[in-house]
Every structure is written in C-alpha cells, then in structure tokens.
Design a protein around this motif. Structure first.
Motif, PDB file in Angstrom:
ATOM      1  N   MET A   1       0.838  -1.203   0.000  1.00  0.00           N
ATOM      2  CA  MET A   1       0.000   0.000   0.000  1.00  0.00           C
ATOM      3  C   MET A   1       0.875   1.257   0.000  1.00  0.00           C
ATOM      4  O   MET A   1       0.630   2.192  -0.763  1.00  0.00           O
TER       5      MET A   1
ATOM      6  N   LEU B   1      -9.742  -0.900   1.119  1.00  0.00           N
ATOM      7  CA  LEU B   1      -8.837   0.238   0.968  1.00  0.00           C
ATOM      8  C   LEU B   1      -9.553   1.363   0.233  1.00  0.00           C
ATOM      9  O   LEU B   1     -10.001   1.187  -0.900  1.00  0.00           O
TER      10      LEU B   1
ATOM     11  N   TYR C   1      -4.535   7.015   2.630  1.00  0.00           N
ATOM     12  CA  TYR C   1      -5.081   5.685   2.484  1.00  0.00           C
ATOM     13  C   TYR C   1      -5.787   5.365   3.797  1.00  0.00           C
ATOM     14  O   TYR C   1      -5.237   5.564   4.873  1.00  0.00           O
TER      15      TYR C   1
ATOM     16  N   TYR D   1      -7.408   2.060   5.479  1.00  0.00           N
ATOM     17  CA  TYR D   1      -7.610   0.616   5.381  1.00  0.00           C
ATOM     18  C   TYR D   1      -8.674   0.239   6.399  1.00  0.00           C
ATOM     19  O   TYR D   1      -8.509   0.457   7.602  1.00  0.00           O
TER      20      TYR D   1
END
Length: 197
Positions: free
Chosen positions: A93, A132, A190, A192
């Motif tokens: 990621m 995600l 990001y 998650y």
C-alpha cells in the motif's frame, strides 16, 4: 541622556524623605549620595535567584533540553504509528501497488461540510465490504514565511486523521497512512478498513 548634578537642597530633601519611611526589619538604609547599589538579599523563606551565566560573543548557548522543538507534523505522526494491518499489504500500500477501491474528495470543503461526508463515505464503504479507500484532503495553502500572522493551513489535512480515530469511525478504521505520490501524496490518505462483521 545626560546626568545632571544634584543640588544640595535636593539632596537634603531626599534624605528627609528617606528618613521618614519605615525600614524593613534587618535592612539598613544607605543615605549617602552616589553609593554603589547593593545586591538585594533574599527575604527569609525566599529562594535566591541564580545569577546569569557568563558568556562571550559568538559562543554557542548550551542546550538544556529539547522542549523547543516544533510539534510533529501529521505525516510524521502517521509514519511513526504502529502497523495494525498485514505488514506485506502495508508495504504494498505504501509503495502505491494496492489500488484504492473507492475515493472521496474533500478538497475545498469546510470542516462542517467535510465531516458528515467523511462519516457517510467510510460507513458506506465498510458496508459494501471495501477494504482500501482513498480520502483526498488537499495539501492546504503553502506556508508563507513572511506572513505577519500565523494561519492554520491545511485544516482538513490536519483534522481528517483525528476524525478517523474518533467515534463512530474509529472502530471501522484499521490503518491510516499518507498516500503514495501516484494517489495524491501528501494531499491524500489511504484508509484501510476492518472487515465487516
């Protein structure tokens, strides 16, 4: 400023006034003209003040502590946060190899507009089973070093990680990290998400 000489009648007046005041216990009054000032003695029960250290011009000041360091940026705090997700997936990621399954652009919104939109987006994404997602905040205006007044820049960039830790989103979010350059870099995060139960 030039010093003028004290006239004898002014000195006599001063000595008369000085004699009329009450003296503190344990202190004597020096009425002689042009006497050198004495160092003040601490009162009983007071802690004496330490004298200032001597220095020479050009000498570096010894650092006593590191409390003068500026506070950590959001990027630094997120980078030092522990990894709660799979370490291999986290590495992929961070390198931009994982593609976000959904995205929201909060760029240009006010705090009052952005917060409910973020809550709705995260709740909907988790309900759909997404893992995600990308939250775009923007980097904020550039800092002007010559600005006479400090301004809060990048308010959404600062606030979104806090919102993601707080209820109701804190239980849904597993990891927050700054996005890779191909997904927005410092202007995006990001997120998650935990698996839906």
């Amino acid at each position: 400023m030039t010093r003028r000489r004290v006239k004898p009648e002014e000195l006599e007046l001063w000595q008369t006034v000085a004699r009329s005041i009450e003296r503190r216990a344990g202190r004597e009054l020096d009425l002689s003209p042009r006497s050198t000032p004495r160092k003040p003695q601490p009162e009983p029960g007071e802690t004496p003040v330490a004298p200032l250290p001597r220095f020479t011009i050009g000498e570096k000041h010894p650092s006593r502590n590191e409390s003068h360091l500026p506070p950590m940026s959001v990027s630094d705090r997120l980078a030092q946060a522990p990894v709660h997700m799979d370490s291999k997936a986290f590495g992929r990621m961070k390198r931009g190899k994982l593609v976000p399954e959904a995205r929201i652009d909060l760029h240009g919104m006010t705090l009052d507009q952005a917060h409910p939109e973020l809550v709705r987006f995260i709740m909907t994404s988790q309900a759909r089973g997404l893992r995600l997602v990308l939250v775009i905040t923007g980097k904020g205006q550039r800092h002007d070093p010559y600005d006479p007044m400090p301004l809060r820049r990048g308010v959404l960039k600062q606030q979104v990680p806090q919102w993601l830790k707080m209820a109701p989103l804190g239980t849904m979010v597993l990891q927050v990290s700054e996005a890779h350059l191909r997904h927005g870099g410092g202007g995006a995060y990001y997120v998650y998400l935990r698996k839906r139960r």
